[in-house]
Design a protein around this motif. Structure first.
Motif, mmCIF file in Angstrom:
data_model
loop_
_atom_site.group_PDB
_atom_site.id
_atom_site.type_symbol
_atom_site.label_atom_id
_atom_site.label_comp_id
_atom_site.label_asym_id
_atom_site.label_seq_id
_atom_site.Cartn_x
_atom_site.Cartn_y
_atom_site.Cartn_z
ATOM 1 N N GLU A 130 0.819 -1.207 0.000
ATOM 2 C CA GLU A 130 0.000 0.000 0.000
ATOM 3 C C GLU A 130 0.854 1.260 0.000
ATOM 4 O OE1 GLU A 130 0.896 -1.624 2.580
ATOM 5 O OE2 GLU A 130 1.265 -0.213 4.221
ATOM 6 N N GLU A 134 -2.802 5.343 1.450
ATOM 7 C CA GLU A 134 -3.714 4.224 1.704
ATOM 8 C C GLU A 134 -3.581 3.731 3.144
ATOM 9 O OE1 GLU A 134 -3.839 2.659 -2.943
ATOM 10 O OE2 GLU A 134 -2.269 1.913 -1.604
ATOM 11 N N THR A 140 -5.247 -0.326 4.158
ATOM 12 C CA THR A 140 -4.142 -1.232 3.800
ATOM 13 C C THR A 140 -4.644 -2.633 3.439
ATOM 14 O OG1 THR A 140 -2.556 -0.021 5.145
ATOM 15 C CG2 THR A 140 -2.012 -2.308 4.664
ATOM 16 N N VAL A 143 -6.508 -2.808 0.147
ATOM 17 C CA VAL A 143 -5.614 -2.681 -1.013
ATOM 18 C C VAL A 143 -4.904 -4.005 -1.280
ATOM 19 C CG1 VAL A 143 -3.489 -1.546 -1.828
ATOM 20 C CG2 VAL A 143 -5.287 -0.194 -0.726
#
Ligand code: PGA
Length: 251
Positions: A130, A134, A140, A143
């Motif tokens: 990430e 983010e 995190t 993602v």
């Protein structure tokens, strides 16, 4: 028990002379030591052939930093999986954050690359991670989940038997600010759980998950002693034999 795997991502560094010097030094260092970890070097394309010849009589393995997903043809400037195989590459780094951000590689492109790599018997080192934004936005895990499900879409446990995942938080790459062992362990554990769900628990249990992002001789032990951190993908610190070997020793 997973064997630790330390890979050096040389990025766009080291010309031919530097390559000969660094590999020779690494070989000397490794020869005199009883190491438990596997060591992979990933020089630029132009030096793979030379590196391959130099490591032949050693335990060092060879990887490339990228490849294209087509087999051959009119793709000016690109390198195919069979070209990498023909110079002795065993591994290929795919989805590195620099490829994603500077060269615009999407999850879909990376997925195609992983598919082509495994078809040709190349072992992917699949990078995910990430950005700072983010992480600070608290997404995190979301993602990571998306990168993994898109990146490995359509691939079975058999296809991915030789997969290595590298968790590399983008904010830690080349910044000198590594994830803390706790931060890294938390994400590694999450990744293993995701893979268990997507493939199987036994697959996840044997999967090597490397951490990357400002790994240095002085933080390697703490990171590598975490239960789900099985190795490191090292950038800056792999360009000097002594700092790279210290990381290998820590493993
Ligand atoms: P770094 O790079 O060790 O210089 O942070 C790691 C990587 O990009 O793989």
């Amino acid at each position: 028990m997973r064997k630790k795997v330390i890979a050096g991502n040389w990025k766009m560094n080291m010309d031919m002379n530097d390559t000969v010097a660094l590999i020779s030094e690494l070989k000397n260092e490794i020869r005199n030591k009883n190491l438990n970890a596997s060591v992979i070097v990933c020089p630029p394309f132009t030096n793979l052939d030379t590196a391959s010849a130099l490591i032949k009589d050693s335990s060092i393995k060879l990887g490339a930093q990228n490849m294209y997903f087509e087999e051959n043809g009119a793709f000016t400037g690109e390198i195919s999986p069979s070209m990498l195989k023909s110079v002795g590459c065993e591994f290929v780094i795919l989805g590195h954050s620099e490829r994603r951000t500077i060269f615009g590689e999407s999850d879909q492109v990376i997925n195609k690359k992983i598919k082509t790599a495994v078809k040709h018997g190349l072992k992917p080192i699949f990078c995910i991670g990430e950005t700072l934004e983010e992480r600070e936005g608290g997404i995190t895990f979301k993602v990571i989940e998306k990168q993994i499900s898109n990146g490995l879409e359509g691939l079975s446990g058999t296809d991915l038997a030789e997969l290595i995942v590298a968790y590399e938080p983008v904010w830690a790459i080349g910044t000198g600010r590594n994830a803390t062992p706790r931060q890294a362990q938390e994400v590694h554990q999450f990744i293993r759980g995701l893979i268990a769900g997507q493939l199987s628990q036994s697959f996840a249990d044997q999967l090597v998950i490397q951490y990357g992002g400002s790994v240095k001789a002085d933080n390697a032990s703490d990171l590598l002693s975490q239960s789900d951190i099985d190795g490191a993908l090292v950038g800056g610190a792999c360009l000097k034999a002594d700092s790279f070997i210290k990381i290998v020793e820590a493993a």
